[in-house]
Design an enzyme around this catalytic site. Sequence first.
Site, short mmCIF file in Angstrom:
data_model
loop_
_atom_site.label_atom_id
_atom_site.label_comp_id
_atom_site.label_asym_id
_atom_site.label_seq_id
_atom_site.Cartn_x
_atom_site.Cartn_y
_atom_site.Cartn_z
N ARG A 110 2.89 -100.54 -8.63
CA ARG A 110 3.38 -101.75 -7.95
C ARG A 110 3.24 -101.68 -6.43
O ARG A 110 3.97 -102.32 -5.69
CB ARG A 110 4.84 -102.05 -8.32
N LYS A 132 -6.01 -109.48 2.72
CA LYS A 132 -6.51 -110.14 1.50
C LYS A 132 -7.30 -109.11 0.71
O LYS A 132 -8.25 -108.52 1.23
CB LYS A 132 -7.44 -111.30 1.86
N GLU A 174 -20.74 -113.21 11.10
CA GLU A 174 -19.28 -113.30 11.13
C GLU A 174 -18.79 -113.15 12.57
O GLU A 174 -17.86 -113.84 13.00
CB GLU A 174 -18.71 -112.18 10.25
N LYS A 207 -8.77 -111.97 14.94
CA LYS A 207 -8.34 -112.06 13.55
C LYS A 207 -6.87 -111.67 13.42
O LYS A 207 -6.09 -112.33 12.72
CB LYS A 207 -9.22 -111.20 12.63
N GLU A 217 -2.08 -117.65 4.65
CA GLU A 217 -2.99 -118.80 4.70
C GLU A 217 -2.35 -120.08 4.18
O GLU A 217 -2.83 -120.72 3.25
CB GLU A 217 -4.30 -118.51 3.94
N ARG A 221 -4.57 -120.01 9.30
CA ARG A 221 -5.52 -118.96 8.95
C ARG A 221 -6.86 -119.52 8.49
O ARG A 221 -7.89 -118.85 8.55
CB ARG A 221 -4.90 -118.03 7.89
N ASN A 225 -12.23 -119.55 8.51
CA ASN A 225 -13.34 -120.03 7.69
C ASN A 225 -14.31 -120.91 8.49
O ASN A 225 -15.11 -121.64 7.90
CB ASN A 225 -12.82 -120.83 6.49
N HIS A 228 -17.82 -121.74 7.33
CA HIS A 228 -17.91 -121.28 5.95
C HIS A 228 -18.04 -122.39 4.91
O HIS A 228 -18.40 -122.11 3.77
CB HIS A 228 -16.70 -120.40 5.60
N HIS A 232 -20.56 -121.51 2.10
CA HIS A 232 -20.20 -121.32 0.68
C HIS A 232 -21.03 -122.23 -0.21
O HIS A 232 -21.46 -121.84 -1.30
CB HIS A 232 -18.70 -121.57 0.46
N HIS A 244 -24.72 -113.52 3.53
CA HIS A 244 -23.50 -114.28 3.83
C HIS A 244 -23.43 -114.67 5.32
O HIS A 244 -23.21 -115.83 5.66
CB HIS A 244 -22.27 -113.48 3.43
N1 LIG Z 1 -10.73 -109.59 2.26
C1 LIG Z 1 -11.26 -110.37 3.18
O1 LIG Z 1 -10.56 -110.94 4.01
C2 LIG Z 1 -12.74 -110.54 3.19
C3 LIG Z 1 -13.35 -111.19 4.28
C4 LIG Z 1 -14.74 -111.28 4.30
C5 LIG Z 1 -15.48 -110.74 3.26
N2 LIG Z 1 -14.86 -110.12 2.21
C6 LIG Z 1 -15.65 -109.52 1.12
O2 LIG Z 1 -16.44 -108.48 1.64
C7 LIG Z 1 -17.57 -108.28 0.79
C8 LIG Z 1 -18.80 -108.08 1.65
O3 LIG Z 1 -18.60 -106.95 2.45
P1 LIG Z 1 -19.79 -106.29 3.27
O4 LIG Z 1 -20.60 -107.33 3.94
O5 LIG Z 1 -19.17 -105.22 4.09
O6 LIG Z 1 -20.74 -105.70 2.14
P2 LIG Z 1 -20.67 -104.40 1.17
O7 LIG Z 1 -19.31 -103.85 1.11
O8 LIG Z 1 -21.34 -104.78 -0.08
O9 LIG Z 1 -21.60 -103.36 1.96
C9 LIG Z 1 -22.97 -103.63 2.09
C10 LIG Z 1 -23.83 -102.45 1.66
O10 LIG Z 1 -23.83 -101.46 2.68
C11 LIG Z 1 -23.51 -100.18 2.15
N3 LIG Z 1 -22.82 -99.48 3.25
C12 LIG Z 1 -21.55 -99.65 3.66
N4 LIG Z 1 -21.34 -98.94 4.77
C13 LIG Z 1 -22.49 -98.31 5.07
C14 LIG Z 1 -22.90 -97.45 6.13
N5 LIG Z 1 -22.07 -97.14 7.13
N6 LIG Z 1 -24.18 -97.00 6.14
C15 LIG Z 1 -25.03 -97.36 5.14
N7 LIG Z 1 -24.70 -98.17 4.13
C16 LIG Z 1 -23.45 -98.65 4.09
C17 LIG Z 1 -22.68 -100.49 0.93
O11 LIG Z 1 -22.70 -99.42 0.01
C18 LIG Z 1 -23.37 -101.73 0.41
O12 LIG Z 1 -24.49 -101.38 -0.35
C19 LIG Z 1 -17.62 -109.49 -0.12
O13 LIG Z 1 -17.23 -109.11 -1.41
C20 LIG Z 1 -16.63 -110.46 0.48
O14 LIG Z 1 -16.01 -111.28 -0.50
C21 LIG Z 1 -13.52 -110.01 2.18
ZN LIG Z 2 -17.37 -114.81 5.88
#
Ligand SMILES: NC(=O)c1ccc[n+]([C@@H]2O[C@H](COP(=O)([O-])OP(=O)(O)OC[C@H]3O[C@@H](n4cnc5c(N)ncnc54)[C@H](O)[C@@H]3O)[C@@H](O)[C@H]2O)c1
Ligand SMILES: [Zn+2]
Length: 338
Positions: A110, A132, A174, A207, A217, A221, A225, A228, A232, A244
Amino acid sequence: MITVQVELGPRSYPVMVGRGARHALSEVLPSGVSRAAVVTQEAVPVTVDPGVTHQRFVIGPDEGAKRLSTVEDLCRGFARFGLTRADVVIAVGGGVVTDAAGFAAAVYHRGVAVVHVATTLLAQVDAAIGGKTGVNLPEGKNLVGAFWQPAAVMCDTETLETLPTDEYRSGCGEMAKYHFLDAEGLGGDDLADLSLDERVARCAAIKAEVVSSDERESGRRAVLNYGHTLAHALETAGGYGLRHGEAVSVGLVFAARLAHRLGRIDEARVQDHLKVVRSYELPEAVPEGVDAGELVTLMERDKKATRGMTFVLDGPRGVEVIPAVARADVEATLKEMR
Ligand SMILES: NC(=O)c1ccc[n+]([C@@H]2O[C@H](COP(=O)([O-])OP(=O)(O)OC[C@H]3O[C@@H](n4cnc5c(N)ncnc54)[C@H](O)[C@@H]3O)[C@@H](O)[C@H]2O)c1
Ligand SMILES: [Zn+2]
């Protein structure tokens, strides 16, 4: 090292930004921790030393790892390792790792503390901050999750050196959004004039400030977006080869043109948007072959929409949520974007 504080009363935490920030990991672990579960991916070439007994848990390589079975596998692994409520989960990776590991931490016993070591630009400026967490279902992205604030976030900019170019570019999309969310009081200088460390820290601070004012949100918040809504829709319509962050970039230009059409900003401000996305070498046009009608339909279904079409738009009071935008204005703006 630059430290940005996310102010959330008893759930407040530091975001530490800088080259080598990961080496301060042991200093930010909650007191009393005796074990750490380090969750990462094979492709993340980053090792951390939590300074306590730890075990590494590897999740799948891509977005597909953001699924409920990953959470079950992690929690079972944590239990076998003997992780208790007084211990900590450490997510080392991009948004996929911080989202999935953060959610596992939110539900294991939990709720157990989590520290994010963000290793992608996108995770450093966005995903790792704000609490999130969640995973996807076949029916849609991020449909299952929880708000679970980390105990600390480490944004080690040294780890970005191994990041593939297209992942870095995606993070830039971003980052581009924050150029237009830079609220007063955070510093009068232009984001564009800052070093990488300073810029990541400024994005984190923006942020953090927005999250502090609206943790769950219920209103403000949503400005995070910015860009976005169209992004999206482009992603749902098939992505068109856009990462993205690239889709967000097109979405930012669209939002600026729409705001201009609605008389909210002048042409110079639209040009500011173009200047920023060009400075990151990001796309600014809707790709060839995209069905504009489909995009409009998808944007009408956007979850922010309560009456009419809702967008996050720039204006005299800065970026804010604007409801009841006419479909004709949206269509005309899309036509301009070719
Ligand atoms: N929680 C939130 O507020 C929030 C906000 C924006 C996005 N997200 C989520 O984040 C995800 C996307 O995250 P992302 O863009 O970081 O992609 P990701 O986590 O898929 O990473 C991209 C790729 O890079 C690799 N990688 C990571 N760090 C590395 C490094 N230092 N050197 C080499 N390779 C590396 C990973 O293994 C992966 O293959 C989505 O699922 C999205 O929904 C969440
Ligand atoms: Zn985004």
